[in-house]
Design an enzyme around this catalytic site. Structure first.
Site, PDB file in Angstrom:
ATOM      1  N   LEU A   1       1.283  38.053  50.981  1.00 46.51           N
ATOM      2  CA  LEU A   1       2.540  37.343  50.737  1.00 46.51           C
ATOM      3  C   LEU A   1       1.698  35.660  50.869  1.00 46.51           C
ATOM      4  O   LEU A   1       1.666  34.666  50.473  1.00 46.51           O
ATOM      5  CB  LEU A   1       3.922  37.039  51.535  1.00 46.51           C
ATOM      6  CG  LEU A   1       4.542  38.413  50.687  1.00 46.51           C
ATOM      7  CD1 LEU A   1       6.759  38.568  51.953  1.00 46.51           C
ATOM      8  CD2 LEU A   1       5.061  38.243  49.983  1.00 46.51           C
ATOM      9  N   GLY A   2       1.154  36.141  51.472  1.00 46.23           N
ATOM     10  CA  GLY A   2       0.216  34.491  51.789  1.00 46.23           C
ATOM     11  C   GLY A   2      -0.574  35.001  53.562  1.00 46.23           C
ATOM     12  O   GLY A   2      -0.853  36.478  53.709  1.00 46.23           O
ATOM     13  N   LYS A   3      -1.333  34.279  54.052  1.00 48.19           N
ATOM     14  CA  LYS A   3      -2.438  33.976  54.867  1.00 48.19           C
ATOM     15  C   LYS A   3      -2.212  33.054  56.282  1.00 48.19           C
ATOM     16  O   LYS A   3      -1.686  31.992  55.627  1.00 48.19           O
ATOM     17  CB  LYS A   3      -3.755  33.707  54.155  1.00 48.19           C
ATOM     18  CG  LYS A   3      -5.484  34.428  54.873  1.00 48.19           C
ATOM     19  CD  LYS A   3      -6.256  33.566  54.631  1.00 48.19           C
ATOM     20  CE  LYS A   3      -7.709  33.717  55.517  1.00 48.19           C
ATOM     21  NZ  LYS A   3      -8.679  33.847  54.723  1.00 48.19           N
ATOM     22  N   GLY A   4      -2.068  33.756  57.222  1.00 41.79           N
ATOM     23  CA  GLY A   4      -2.124  32.457  58.576  1.00 41.79           C
ATOM     24  C   GLY A   4      -2.846  32.332  59.085  1.00 41.79           C
ATOM     25  O   GLY A   4      -4.277  32.814  58.674  1.00 41.79           O
ATOM     26  N   GLY A   5      -3.152  31.837  60.229  1.00 37.39           N
ATOM     27  CA  GLY A   5      -4.527  32.166  61.216  1.00 37.39           C
ATOM     28  C   GLY A   5      -4.916  33.056  61.927  1.00 37.39           C
ATOM     29  O   GLY A   5      -5.955  33.383  62.162  1.00 37.39           O
ATOM     30  N   PHE A   6      -3.797  33.392  61.828  1.00 42.59           N
ATOM     31  CA  PHE A   6      -4.183  35.011  63.177  1.00 42.59           C
ATOM     32  C   PHE A   6      -4.615  36.387  61.684  1.00 42.59           C
ATOM     33  O   PHE A   6      -4.597  37.387  62.559  1.00 42.59           O
ATOM     34  CB  PHE A   6      -3.239  35.131  64.099  1.00 42.59           C
ATOM     35  CG  PHE A   6      -3.666  34.072  64.954  1.00 42.59           C
ATOM     36  CD1 PHE A   6      -5.224  33.857  65.578  1.00 42.59           C
ATOM     37  CD2 PHE A   6      -3.193  32.929  64.825  1.00 42.59           C
ATOM     38  CE1 PHE A   6      -5.192  32.992  66.833  1.00 42.59           C
ATOM     39  CE2 PHE A   6      -3.383  32.018  65.983  1.00 42.59           C
ATOM     40  CZ  PHE A   6      -4.546  32.079  66.373  1.00 42.59           C
ATOM     41  N   VAL A  63       0.511  38.291  56.158  1.00 42.07           N
ATOM     42  CA  VAL A  63       1.344  38.272  56.309  1.00 42.07           C
ATOM     43  C   VAL A  63       1.914  38.588  54.359  1.00 42.07           C
ATOM     44  O   VAL A  63       1.853  38.874  53.822  1.00 42.07           O
ATOM     45  CB  VAL A  63       2.740  36.492  56.365  1.00 42.07           C
ATOM     46  CG1 VAL A  63       4.311  37.156  55.857  1.00 42.07           C
ATOM     47  CG2 VAL A  63       2.938  36.434  56.700  1.00 42.07           C
ATOM     48  N   LYS A  83       4.379  39.281  59.596  1.00 42.53           N
ATOM     49  CA  LYS A  83       3.638  38.733  59.757  1.00 42.53           C
ATOM     50  C   LYS A  83       2.895  39.296  60.932  1.00 42.53           C
ATOM     51  O   LYS A  83       3.351  39.963  61.655  1.00 42.53           O
ATOM     52  CB  LYS A  83       3.887  37.290  60.283  1.00 42.53           C
ATOM     53  CG  LYS A  83       2.978  36.294  60.382  1.00 42.53           C
ATOM     54  CD  LYS A  83       3.892  34.292  61.371  1.00 42.53           C
ATOM     55  CE  LYS A  83       2.580  33.699  61.869  1.00 42.53           C
ATOM     56  NZ  LYS A  83       3.077  33.147  61.856  1.00 42.53           N
ATOM     57  N   ASP A 139       6.081  20.718  62.940  1.00 42.97           N
ATOM     58  CA  ASP A 139       5.390  20.981  62.195  1.00 42.97           C
ATOM     59  C   ASP A 139       6.540  21.239  60.659  1.00 42.97           C
ATOM     60  O   ASP A 139       5.530  21.993  59.940  1.00 42.97           O
ATOM     61  CB  ASP A 139       4.709  22.474  62.391  1.00 42.97           C
ATOM     62  CG  ASP A 139       2.736  22.594  61.570  1.00 42.97           C
ATOM     63  OD1 ASP A 139       3.009  21.391  61.244  1.00 42.97           O
ATOM     64  OD2 ASP A 139       2.578  23.515  61.244  1.00 42.97           O
TER      65      ASP A 139
END
Ligand code: ADP
Ligand code: MG
Ligand code: MG
Length: 546
Positions: free
Chosen positions: A196-201, A204, A219, A317
């Site tokens: 669904l998406g990309k995080g820093g580490f 997801v 995640k 944030d």
């Protein structure tokens, strides 16, 4: 169609169909039978060690945790002495969720059944003065009509019903569920769907709890990448804070576990995409929201912030990208990786954290700050939803952070004709450069902010109960995320070796099921009902017979 495009289509259709089969509450249809069969209550003799656990007190078991509460209410119904109290409890809860127009009628009915000394189910434990006040006020149908009586009811139940409840099979049953809840989880319990998406580490993904069929977001935090980039502290803070907060306006953490490569946070699946995507990408020729839609999201965000601040957590944030939509179009705050928790007795913190263009002046000046930084970011977010551009930078403008900081500290914000007078005033109040004069959180709540003219049409009670219809409902067949090929891959992490200390940290992180969301899942998907069987009246079920 190229291969990347085809991959997305295939992944989307698997995901959309898994989602569809669970939406209608028919999660059992898409369950994995073998995994479901592994969810069984143990014999009661295996749960005795849980009996005296100090955290299993009245408010936790009977008020906060859904399974404990259900069993306690079943017990009340069965006991002649407590049946009126049990009825009153259900009745005041239904009242709180009723439509405003229904309230006077619901109030009168509750009064007739429980507040009238001639009634069969009269609640004699209520104090006379409180009874008189409720009778007097009933026809107004105010939201807080039964607040005082409910307090007396719960005190009565704790003093009179709770001690006896602990001797019953209902309480034993609740211990069996506590035992099941305490079992460890691992990746075999989850089926992954598309990214669904990309995080820093890490990525997801959408995922499904195989035993119940419930859909979640997973995640993943890559262990080696975390270590290389000193991410342990942030990871544990995010996990701790997510596990602690329980609000319909913040994503909920349901499970924390590890795999060989990753730490995993399994949380509320937000299918509708993030607000940034909706502001800019859904209708590219006409970006931004009409004011009522922006006001609706802002109101829900305020409820989320208020809950965080009441729990002494500063978010730091807030931005459109971190506010996610669910199937129905309600929003929740996500990505609590930069949040901090202030210990009791400490009201300020320091430190540079946030996203350029959103951070409050006092934070940028390296001064001490508190929750008020989150209302500055709220102002920036509201502005961006209306204007489809941040207040301190033009869209696509290449500008150094130093210049953005200078603008935040010194420049007044410009407002176009898209802003109504009330909306502009709210933005100005939230983006006040001096935190002392900023709209926000006072005396442990956001009452003043909620009373701003911009929110004149918001019914906060119903909004907080999730009963206000969202102005926009995401299309259930659309996936509001970038194509898989655009999400981008991670490079492999080289030169990191994991040792004993790392493993101890991972074990600490992987605490397994989070009680309230786990119990909600069991109830919602019907598993609680399937396991909570009693047999003929007067007989003791085999698993409860010592
Ligand atoms: P990071 O802290 O590394 O930035 P995020 O928590 O922001 O990670 O997650 C990265 C992306 O994954 C988000 O921008 C969003 O697209 C997607 N995402 C995160 N949480 C969820 C969720 N609960 N439901 C759906 N998508 C999510
Ligand atoms: Mg993020
Ligand atoms: Mg983060």
């Amino acid at each position: 169609m190229d291969i990347g495009g085809l991959e997305t289509v295939v992944a989307n259709s698997a995901y959309v169909s898994a989602r569809g089969s669970t939406d209608a509450g028919a999660a059992s249809v898409s369950r994995d039978r073998k995994m479901r069969a592994r969810l069984q209550l143990p014999h009661i003799t295996r749960c005795e060690h849980l009996r005296g656990r100090p955290d299993l007190d009245f408010p936790t078991v009977c008020l906060r945790q859904p399974i404990g509460k259900r069993l306690f209410q079943q017990f009340l119904e069965e006991q002649e002495t407590f049946a009126p109290a049990g009825g009153l409890w259900k009745s005041v809860e239904a009242y709180a969720a009723a439509e405003e127009s229904d309230r006077p009628r619901a109030a009168q009915e509750t009064v007739n059944r429980f507040f009238d000394s001639a009634a069969e189910t009269f609640c004699a434990f209520l104090e006379e003065a409180a009874v008189a006040r409720v009778k007097e006020d009933a026809r107004h149908g105010r939201a807080d009509l039964f607040q005082e009586a409910e307090g007396q009811l719960l005190r009565h139940l704790e003093a009179r019903a709770w001690p006896g409840f602990k001797e019953t099979l209902f309480f034993s049953r609740s211990l069996q569920f506590k035992w099941l809840e305490g079992q460890s989880v691992s990746e075999e319990w989850f089926l992954d769907f598309r990214v669904l998406g990309k995080g820093g580490f890490g990525e997801v993904c959408a995922c499904q709890m195989r035993a119940t069929g419930k859909m979640y977001a997973n995640k993943k935090l890559n262990k080696k990448r975390l270590k290389k980039r000193n991410g342990y502290e942030a990871a544990i803070v995010e996990k701790r804070i997510l596990a602690k907060v329980h609000s319909r306006f913040i994503v909920t953490l349901a499970y924390a576990f590890q795999t060989k490569l990753d730490l995993c946070l399994v949380m509320t699946l937000m299918n509708g995409g993030d607000l940034r995507y909706h502001v800019y990408n859904v209708d590219e020729k006409n970006p931004g929201f009409p004011e009522p839609r922006a006001v609706f999201y802002t109101a829900q965000i305020i409820c989320g912030l208020e809950h965080l601040h009441q729990n002494r957590i500063i978010y730091r944030d807030l931005k459109p990208e971190n506010v996610l939509l669910d199937d129905a179009g309600h929003v929740r705050l996500s990505d609590l990786g930069l949040a901090v928790e202030l210990p009791e007795g400490k009201d300020k913190t320091k430190g540079y954290a946030g996203t350029p263009g959103f951070m409050a002046p006092e934070l940028l000046k390296n001064e001490e700050y508190d929750w008020s930084v989150d209302y500055f970011t709220l102002g920036v977010t509201l502005y961006e939803m209306i204007e489809a551009k941040g207040p301190f930078r033009c869209r696509g403008e290449k500008v150094e952070n130093k210049e953005v900081t200078r603008r935040i500290l010194h420049d007044p914000v410009k407002y176009s004709e898209k802003f109504s007078a009330a909306c502009r005033a709210a933005c100005e109040g939230l983006m006040a450069k001096d935190p002392a004069g900023r709209l926000g959180f006072r005396d442990n709540q956001c009452a003043q902010l909620k009373g701003h003219p911009l929110f004149q049409k918001v019914n906060w009670g119903r909004l907080e109960a999730g009963l206000v219809e969202p102005p926009f409902v995401p299309d259930p067949k659309t996936v509001y995320a970038k194509d898989i090929s655009e999400v981008g891959a991670f490079s492999t992490v080289k030169g990191v070796v994991l040792d004993e200390q790392d493993r101890a940290f991972y074990d600490d992180f992987s605490s397994g099921n989070i009680p309230i969301p786990w119990q909600e899942e069991m109830v919602e998907t019907g598993v609680f009902g399937e396991l909570n069987v009693w047999g003929a009246k007067g007989t003791v079920p085999r698993d409860l017979d010592p």
